[in-house]
Design a protein around this motif. Structure first.
Motif, short mmCIF file in Angstrom:
data_model
loop_
_atom_site.label_atom_id
_atom_site.label_comp_id
_atom_site.label_asym_id
_atom_site.label_seq_id
_atom_site.Cartn_x
_atom_site.Cartn_y
_atom_site.Cartn_z
N LYS A 59 0.85 -1.23 0.17
CA LYS A 59 -0.09 -0.08 -0.05
C LYS A 59 1.04 1.25 0.03
CE LYS A 59 -4.28 -1.70 1.97
NZ LYS A 59 -5.44 -1.54 2.83
N ASP A 60 1.92 1.18 0.59
CA ASP A 60 2.93 2.39 0.74
C ASP A 60 3.32 2.54 -0.84
OD1 ASP A 60 4.97 4.32 1.07
OD2 ASP A 60 5.80 3.17 2.64
N MET A 61 3.85 1.44 -1.38
CA MET A 61 4.34 1.63 -2.80
C MET A 61 3.22 2.20 -3.83
SD MET A 61 5.73 -1.22 -5.33
CE MET A 61 6.29 -1.14 -6.92
N GLY A 62 1.82 1.62 -3.61
CA GLY A 62 0.95 1.84 -4.34
C GLY A 62 0.41 3.33 -4.12
N SER A 63 0.80 4.11 -2.92
CA SER A 63 0.20 5.45 -2.72
C SER A 63 1.13 6.40 -3.41
CB SER A 63 0.27 5.49 -1.08
OG SER A 63 1.65 5.58 -0.93
N HIS A 64 2.28 5.83 -4.03
CA HIS A 64 3.24 6.84 -4.76
C HIS A 64 3.19 6.52 -6.32
CE1 HIS A 64 4.83 8.44 -1.04
NE2 HIS A 64 4.85 7.41 -0.67
N PRO A 108 -1.28 -12.94 -5.85
CA PRO A 108 -1.60 -11.83 -6.68
C PRO A 108 -2.80 -11.53 -6.16
CG PRO A 108 -0.85 -14.08 -8.02
CD PRO A 108 -0.60 -14.36 -6.55
N SER A 109 -3.74 -12.23 -5.51
CA SER A 109 -5.07 -11.94 -5.00
C SER A 109 -4.97 -10.62 -3.79
CB SER A 109 -6.01 -12.94 -4.58
OG SER A 109 -5.45 -13.73 -3.26
N ASP A 110 -4.05 -10.74 -3.18
CA ASP A 110 -3.69 -9.70 -2.20
C ASP A 110 -3.32 -8.54 -2.94
OD1 ASP A 110 -4.62 -11.33 -0.04
OD2 ASP A 110 -2.78 -11.97 0.51
N LEU A 111 -2.24 -8.86 -3.60
CA LEU A 111 -1.73 -7.53 -4.41
C LEU A 111 -2.70 -6.74 -5.30
CD1 LEU A 111 1.65 -9.33 -5.77
CD2 LEU A 111 1.41 -7.83 -3.84
N ILE A 112 -3.56 -7.51 -5.77
CA ILE A 112 -4.75 -6.71 -6.53
C ILE A 112 -5.57 -6.19 -5.66
CG2 ILE A 112 -6.62 -7.16 -8.01
CD1 ILE A 112 -5.08 -9.43 -9.51
N ASP A 164 -6.23 -1.60 -5.30
CA ASP A 164 -7.36 -1.66 -5.90
C ASP A 164 -7.27 -2.04 -7.39
OD1 ASP A 164 -8.65 -0.35 -3.49
OD2 ASP A 164 -7.64 1.48 -3.98
N GLY A 165 -6.62 -2.94 -7.82
CA GLY A 165 -6.66 -3.66 -9.04
C GLY A 165 -5.75 -2.87 -10.04
N VAL A 208 -7.43 -14.09 -11.10
CA VAL A 208 -7.93 -13.26 -9.97
C VAL A 208 -9.10 -12.45 -10.65
CG1 VAL A 208 -7.82 -11.80 -7.96
CG2 VAL A 208 -5.76 -13.47 -8.83
N SER A 209 -10.44 -12.50 -9.84
CA SER A 209 -11.58 -11.79 -10.30
C SER A 209 -11.43 -10.61 -9.25
CB SER A 209 -12.82 -12.78 -10.39
OG SER A 209 -13.78 -11.81 -10.70
N TYR A 210 -11.65 -9.42 -9.50
CA TYR A 210 -11.72 -8.24 -8.70
C TYR A 210 -12.44 -7.19 -9.40
CZ TYR A 210 -10.07 -4.52 -5.48
OH TYR A 210 -10.00 -3.41 -4.87
N HIS A 211 -13.70 -6.95 -8.58
CA HIS A 211 -14.54 -5.80 -9.19
C HIS A 211 -15.04 -6.03 -10.41
CE1 HIS A 211 -13.44 -2.69 -5.58
NE2 HIS A 211 -13.94 -3.91 -5.27
N GLY A 212 -15.22 -7.30 -10.77
CA GLY A 212 -15.82 -7.55 -12.23
C GLY A 212 -14.72 -7.83 -13.31
#
Length: 572
Positions: free
Chosen positions: A412-417, A437-441, A445-446, A459-463
């Motif tokens: 999440k820290d990486m994804g915030s930047h 992968p399911s956790d990383l996605i 937030d995909g 992995v299915s995430y938000h359709g």
């Protein structure tokens, strides 16, 4: 010299074979044995009448029967044993079956199942078409290689291991021969390299695996692993002899320990045609995934910042190749190297005098002075979370063997930047992956673009269905071997490895969320052919190609062996 049991005749693809053997000798030779597929006329000419069931079974029916037998096996190891026995009984049937079901069977003949087979090698032992060389009998190396009964120009590829760094399971002694036979299977199924022109070899230098040394069934040398000068002399004697006996073969190093892998590659790559899949093959396929991801973001490789979590053989090899590719974009090597932060078991590799690191890690040591203003969890310690917090990397690569080390907080820290973080948890097997992968996605937030070392289901995430790219070396090493043999390269250069990475990346189409960063293993023949052509062109540009390619596509296609029963030619 006695007459050979068979001879492959000119005509392309191994499509015409002259058989000199008769009777049960035919059935015992896997290359010419086709079992119940021999016609009644062929049985008469080969003295097989009465040695086979009466009904003639064509190849397609044999394939159906073999596949059903494969499916009936209850465990992956039983399926491995069945396929191994089939390979040693009928070469054509085995490779046709494997090629027809490559995506399903590759995890059986190669990783991950082969790891279990290697651990149980001495118990499950069946005949293995390879060479066993002992450190205690160095004078028998040439005799052993000559006993293959092959001429100097009849081998294109030597796959050799000393078994110290087998997959994620470490020192496996003489059982490491199985990783070489697994690689051989993939070279043939993926790139059409004639299996008779590939020779698996294990260098038995002992083992430090106490389980093996205390196993009364263990078939290797029963002493600790030989190291130091005696080891180097043995390996050097092997290399010199192998080049003498098979002067046109590429030597493929496989699953050596980290220190020896880099050292031996650097020692010999300027002298002979040699390639290390754990260093160069892994680097190429990972670089392919990163190139595809960077392209999808409409950015340059030179604009990225990299954290390599696990600066061992694979991790540093990945960094080295990425620097080569960034240099092609115009950076100096120092400028490119400044974009890398590499960890060891003690955290960030630095020039701190108290920190010990391997010679091949030294170029990536960060100056301790540049870390003075970092915000860290513990003063004087620079761990993964600290690095991500302060560097804001765009690419996070895991080659650490530390399961779960890509935590939710770090990701999440990486994804915030970073809008589209590239995250590659590569450690094998699945139980050692830095994240799933399911956790990383979910944690990004995909937005994450992912490649893994082990196979993962979509992995299915938000359709949205996310196809998870597997950074499988099989996407590059078969094509490298085919390209080297095609142009008869005298060396494997950095440019050839870079060309293999660029070739695979060019086949990746990442156009929308969920698209895979890499081609599917189901498309390996096309991938391998594309890689081979790019590698051969790079070899020619580097001046190491001995055979000119005047019509590359046709020459490559003609060089590919096809798993089909050939026309049989009989003596008058």
């Amino acid at each position: 010299m006695p007459k050979r049991q068979y001879e492959v005749l000119p005509g392309g693809h191994g499509s015409r074979v002259k058989i000199n053997a008769r009777g049960r000798a035919v059935l015992r030779n896997p290359r010419i044995n086709r079992g119940t597929a021999f016609t009644l006329e062929e049985r008469q000419k080969l003295e097989l009448v009465g040695l086979l069931p009466t009904n003639v079974t064509p190849l397609e029916a044999q394939l159906r029967r073999a596949y059903e037998r494969f499916r009936l096996a209850e465990t992956s190891l039983e399926r491995f044993a069945y396929l191994q026995a089939l390979r040693e009984r009928n070469t054509i049937l085995f490779y046709r079956l494997l090629s027809d079901h490559l995506a399903e069977m590759m995890p059986i003949v190669y990783t991950p199942t082969i790891g279990e087979a290697i651990k149980g090698f001495s118990l499950w032992y069946q005949a293995v078409n390879g060479i066993f060389l002992s450190v205690d009998q160095p004078d028998s190396i040439e005799e052993s290689l000559q006993n293959c009964g092959l001429d100097p120009n009849e081998i294109d590829l030597l796959i050799v291991t000393d078994s110290e760094g087998i997959l994620g399971i470490g020192d496996q002694g003489v059982g490491g021969i199985q990783i070489c036979t697994g690689k051989k299977s993939v070279y043939t199924a993926a790139a059409g390299i004639d299996p008779d022109r590939i020779l698996p070899i294990v260098l038995d230098v002992g083992t430090d695996n106490l389980r093996l040394l205390n196993d009364e069934l263990y078939m290797g040398e029963r002493h600790g692993r030989v190291r130091g000068e005696r080891y180097d002399q043995f390996v050097d004697h092997f290399v010199r002899t192998a080049v003498k006996v098979f002067p046109h073969a590429m030597l493929h190093w496989e699953d050596f320990g980290a220190n020896n892998a880099h050292r031996l590659l650097q020692k010999y790559r300027g002298e002979i045609c040699t390639f290390n899949d754990d260093i160069q093959g892994t680097a190429a396929v990972v670089a392919s995934a990163i190139l595809a991801g960077v392209k999808a973001k409409h950015e340059r490789l030179a604009d990225q910042s990299f954290v390599i979590h696990g600066g061992g053989t694979a991790g540093v090899g990945i960094a080295d190749l990425l620097i080569d590719l960034m240099a092609k974009e115009g950076l100096t090597r120092d400028e490119a190297r400044a974009r890398f932060w590499v960890t060891s078991s003690r955290g960030l590799v630095t020039d701190d005098a108290t920190q010990k690191f391997r010679d091949f890690q030294r170029p990536y040591a960060r100056g301790i002075g540049e870390l003075a203003d970092w915000e860290v969890d513990r003063p004087g310690h620079y761990m993964l979370a600290d690095i991500v917090r302060n560097v804001h990397p765009t690419v996070l690569v895991g080659t650490s063997g530390q399961p779960g080390s890509f935590t939710e907080a770090i990701v999440k820290d990486m994804g915030s930047h970073v809008a589209r973080p590239l995250i590659l948890p590569l450690s094998n097997p699945t139980s050692l992956a830095e994240a799933v992968p399911s956790d990383l996605i979910a944690w990004t937030d995909g937005r994450a673009m992912i490649a893994t070392g082990s196979p993962f289901a979509p992995v299915s995430y938000h359709g949205v269905a996310y196809t998870i790219a597997q950074a499988n070396n099989a996407l590059v090493f078969p094509g490298i071997g085919l390209g080297v043999g095609l142009c008869r390269a005298s060396r494997v250069t950095d440019a050839m490895i870079a060309a293999s990475a660029e070739a695979v990346a060019a086949l990746s189409l990442v156009q929308k969320p969920g698209d895979s960063l890499l081609p599917s293993v189901e498309d390996l023949r096309r991938v391998s052919g594309t890689v081979a052509l790019r590698v051969a062109a790079a070899a020619e540009a580097d001046g190491v190609a001995a055979r000119p390619l005047t019509n590359p596509v046709d020459q490559m296609f003609d060089a590919m062996w096809i798993a089909a029963y050939p026309e049989l030619i009989f003596e008058d």
